[in-house]
Design an enzyme around this catalytic site. Sequence first.
Site, PDB file in Angstrom:
ATOM      1  N   SER A 113       0.822  -1.213   0.000  1.00 47.89           N
ATOM      2  CA  SER A 113       0.000   0.000   0.000  1.00 47.89           C
ATOM      3  C   SER A 113       0.851   1.255   0.000  1.00 47.89           C
ATOM      4  CB  SER A 113      -0.853   0.064   1.267  1.00 47.89           C
ATOM      5  OG  SER A 113      -1.255  -1.168   1.687  1.00 47.89           O
TER       6      SER A 113
ATOM      7  N   HIS B 191      -2.004  -2.717  -6.550  1.00 47.70           N
ATOM      8  CA  HIS B 191      -2.567  -2.397  -5.241  1.00 47.70           C
ATOM      9  C   HIS B 191      -4.088  -2.549  -5.270  1.00 47.70           C
ATOM     10  CE1 HIS B 191      -3.311   0.832  -1.941  1.00 47.70           C
ATOM     11  NE2 HIS B 191      -3.328  -0.383  -1.451  1.00 47.70           N
TER      12      HIS B 191
ATOM     13  N   GLU C 158      -4.742  -0.003  -8.165  1.00 49.76           N
ATOM     14  CA  GLU C 158      -3.713   0.983  -8.518  1.00 49.76           C
ATOM     15  C   GLU C 158      -2.530   0.227  -9.111  1.00 49.76           C
ATOM     16  OE1 GLU C 158      -2.766   3.088  -4.801  1.00 49.76           O
ATOM     17  OE2 GLU C 158      -2.901   4.977  -5.863  1.00 49.76           O
TER      18      GLU C 158
ATOM     19  N   ASN D 179      -3.200   6.092  -0.814  1.00 49.87           N
ATOM     20  CA  ASN D 179      -2.883   6.337   0.594  1.00 49.87           C
ATOM     21  C   ASN D 179      -2.272   7.708   0.847  1.00 49.87           C
ATOM     22  OD1 ASN D 179      -3.937   4.121   2.083  1.00 49.87           O
ATOM     23  ND2 ASN D 179      -2.525   2.855   0.896  1.00 49.87           N
TER      24      ASN D 179
HETATM   25  N1  CAA Z   1     -15.191  -9.571   1.732  1.00 52.53           N
HETATM   26  C1  CAA Z   1     -15.948  -9.758   0.652  1.00 52.53           C
HETATM   27  N2  CAA Z   1     -17.132  -9.178   0.466  1.00 52.53           N
HETATM   28  C2  CAA Z   1     -17.590  -8.404   1.451  1.00 52.53           C
HETATM   29  C3  CAA Z   1     -16.862  -8.166   2.630  1.00 52.53           C
HETATM   30  C4  CAA Z   1     -15.607  -8.799   2.761  1.00 52.53           C
HETATM   31  N3  CAA Z   1     -14.826  -8.597   3.811  1.00 52.53           N
HETATM   32  N4  CAA Z   1     -17.582  -7.328   3.423  1.00 52.53           N
HETATM   33  C5  CAA Z   1     -18.713  -7.055   2.766  1.00 52.53           C
HETATM   34  N5  CAA Z   1     -18.720  -7.698   1.575  1.00 52.53           N
HETATM   35  C6  CAA Z   1     -19.759  -7.669   0.549  1.00 52.53           C
HETATM   36  C7  CAA Z   1     -21.048  -8.241   1.094  1.00 52.53           C
HETATM   37  O1  CAA Z   1     -21.053  -9.648   1.008  1.00 52.53           O
HETATM   38  C8  CAA Z   1     -22.058  -7.617   0.159  1.00 52.53           C
HETATM   39  O2  CAA Z   1     -22.064  -8.308  -1.058  1.00 52.53           O
HETATM   40  P1  CAA Z   1     -23.420  -8.432  -1.911  1.00 52.53           P
HETATM   41  O3  CAA Z   1     -23.668  -7.083  -2.511  1.00 52.53           O
HETATM   42  O4  CAA Z   1     -23.136  -9.479  -2.915  1.00 52.53           O
HETATM   43  O5  CAA Z   1     -24.463  -8.818  -0.921  1.00 52.53           O
HETATM   44  C9  CAA Z   1     -21.458  -6.222  -0.093  1.00 52.53           C
HETATM   45  O6  CAA Z   1     -20.064  -6.317   0.239  1.00 52.53           O
HETATM   46  C10 CAA Z   1     -22.098  -5.169   0.787  1.00 52.53           C
HETATM   47  O7  CAA Z   1     -21.961  -5.613   2.134  1.00 52.53           O
HETATM   48  P2  CAA Z   1     -23.005  -5.315   3.288  1.00 52.53           P
HETATM   49  O8  CAA Z   1     -24.357  -5.127   2.685  1.00 52.53           O
HETATM   50  O9  CAA Z   1     -22.842  -6.360   4.341  1.00 52.53           O
HETATM   51  O10 CAA Z   1     -22.464  -4.020   3.960  1.00 52.53           O
HETATM   52  P3  CAA Z   1     -22.293  -2.561   3.433  1.00 52.53           P
HETATM   53  O11 CAA Z   1     -23.322  -2.179   2.425  1.00 52.53           O
HETATM   54  O12 CAA Z   1     -22.166  -1.807   4.676  1.00 52.53           O
HETATM   55  O13 CAA Z   1     -20.877  -2.575   2.656  1.00 52.53           O
HETATM   56  C11 CAA Z   1     -18.543  -2.347   2.521  1.00 52.53           C
HETATM   57  C12 CAA Z   1     -19.719  -3.031   3.227  1.00 52.53           C
HETATM   58  C13 CAA Z   1     -18.523  -2.793   1.044  1.00 52.53           C
HETATM   59  C14 CAA Z   1     -17.273  -2.825   3.203  1.00 52.53           C
HETATM   60  C15 CAA Z   1     -18.753  -0.781   2.595  1.00 52.53           C
HETATM   61  O14 CAA Z   1     -18.923  -0.405   3.936  1.00 52.53           O
HETATM   62  C16 CAA Z   1     -17.594  -0.008   2.019  1.00 52.53           C
HETATM   63  O15 CAA Z   1     -17.485   0.174   0.797  1.00 52.53           O
HETATM   64  N6  CAA Z   1     -16.705   0.500   2.907  1.00 52.53           N
HETATM   65  C17 CAA Z   1     -15.512   1.258   2.509  1.00 52.53           C
HETATM   66  C18 CAA Z   1     -14.430   0.289   2.164  1.00 52.53           C
HETATM   67  C19 CAA Z   1     -13.161   0.969   1.706  1.00 52.53           C
HETATM   68  O16 CAA Z   1     -13.027   2.189   1.664  1.00 52.53           O
HETATM   69  N7  CAA Z   1     -12.179   0.144   1.335  1.00 52.53           N
HETATM   70  C20 CAA Z   1     -10.866   0.620   0.960  1.00 52.53           C
HETATM   71  C21 CAA Z   1      -9.966   0.629   2.151  1.00 52.53           C
HETATM   72  S1  CAA Z   1      -8.365   1.206   1.731  1.00 52.53           S
HETATM   73  C22 CAA Z   1      -7.570  -0.151   1.179  1.00 52.53           C
HETATM   74  O17 CAA Z   1      -8.037  -1.257   1.148  1.00 52.53           O
HETATM   75  C23 CAA Z   1      -6.204   0.013   0.653  1.00 52.53           C
HETATM   76  C24 CAA Z   1      -5.145   0.452   1.543  1.00 52.53           C
HETATM   77  O18 CAA Z   1      -4.043   0.525   1.029  1.00 52.53           O
HETATM   78  C25 CAA Z   1      -5.295   0.804   2.944  1.00 52.53           C
END
Ligand code: CAA
Length: 301
Positions: A124, A158, A170, A208
């Site tokens: 990252s 990424h 990315e 990031n």
């Molecule tokens: N793995 C796989 N799928 C997942 C999951 C996981 N850990 N958590 C949730 N999902 C899926 C669910 O199964 C669901 O799928 P369907 O549409 O097929 O049903 C979908 O995501 C939506 O889940 P929920 O309805 O349970 O929950 P939600 O609507 O609250 O969404 C979320 C959950 C997708 C995590 C949403 O809260 C979100 O987009 N959050 C922001 C995530 C984000 O910003 N990620 C980037 C982080 S930075 C990074 O990763 C890189 C870095 O370098 C730090």
Amino acid sequence: MSISHGIRRAGVIGAGQMGLGIAFVSAVHAKVPVLLHDRSSAQIKSGLSFFDKLLAKDVSKGKLTSEAAKEARDRVAVVDDLKGFKDADLVVEAVSENLAVKQGIFRTLSAELSPKTILATNTSSISITKIAASTIPEGKTAADPEGKESASRVVGLHFFNPVPVMKLVELIAAAQTSEETLNRARAYASACGKEVTYSKDVPGFVANGLLMPFINEAILMLEKGIATREDIDKTLKLGMNHPMGPLQLADFIGLDTCLAIQQTIHNGTGDSKYRPSVLLERMVDAQWYGKKSGKGFYDYP
Ligand code: CAA
């Protein structure tokens, strides 16, 4: 003209939340056989059981037929060590954010695998150029043909968590990355169902570089008592339509990962906006890593 990725078999190192997700999109979307390795057999077990849960959920929602889910599951095989990747055309490393650990892995991969195998890192924030330099064979220099060839197949890919859901990858070129490696890695990420953006090899890349000061500012606000954790998160969720507030997101990414990324960017740039807050440091000292450890800014019973 679209470029073929030419990946007949992929490898993934690390069966944690990122590695498992990369294996999932490789098997389900790119439809290539996937070799998975983790030094912990318990991690492999829990990772594969999560993989099965994801497939079952997609079948129950009508996103996959049960035949397609079975085919995807059958594409995944576990390998015991890095030598097991010798038939892979691309290996993605997704272990913790630690330069020495990643360099050790890349050194071994370059010694064991064909120089044609693309070596990608899901880091990252760490320099892809430094990781690429660790693949130069012993006794060779960066200027030798073998040194150049080896480093030229290293690239940054990424992914974002949760990998099956987040649409972005990315792509980052090291100073040594060849055009062919870059194009094939881009084509592979597209085959995994992702949109690809390109970033130069700077600490934290684009994602990031933007996200970490934002998360850190939220932690500083909490530290200063400006608002409660709930109100900080609610502000961004309801005021700006973010799916998660910054503290909830930090817990989701992992506080240890957030700290490691901030330290890398801060050390790499000297810019104080990336300096980790004391509160974040203390929480990681206490082993409160967020969702994965059951405690972070929130509790996860
Ligand atoms: N793995 C796989 N799928 C997942 C999951 C996981 N850990 N958590 C949730 N999902 C899926 C669910 O199964 C669901 O799928 P369907 O549409 O097929 O049903 C979908 O995501 C939506 O889940 P929920 O309805 O349970 O929950 P939600 O609507 O609250 O969404 C979320 C959950 C997708 C995590 C949403 O809260 C979100 O987009 N959050 C922001 C995530 C984000 O910003 N990620 C980037 C982080 S930075 C990074 O990763 C890189 C870095 O370098 C730090």
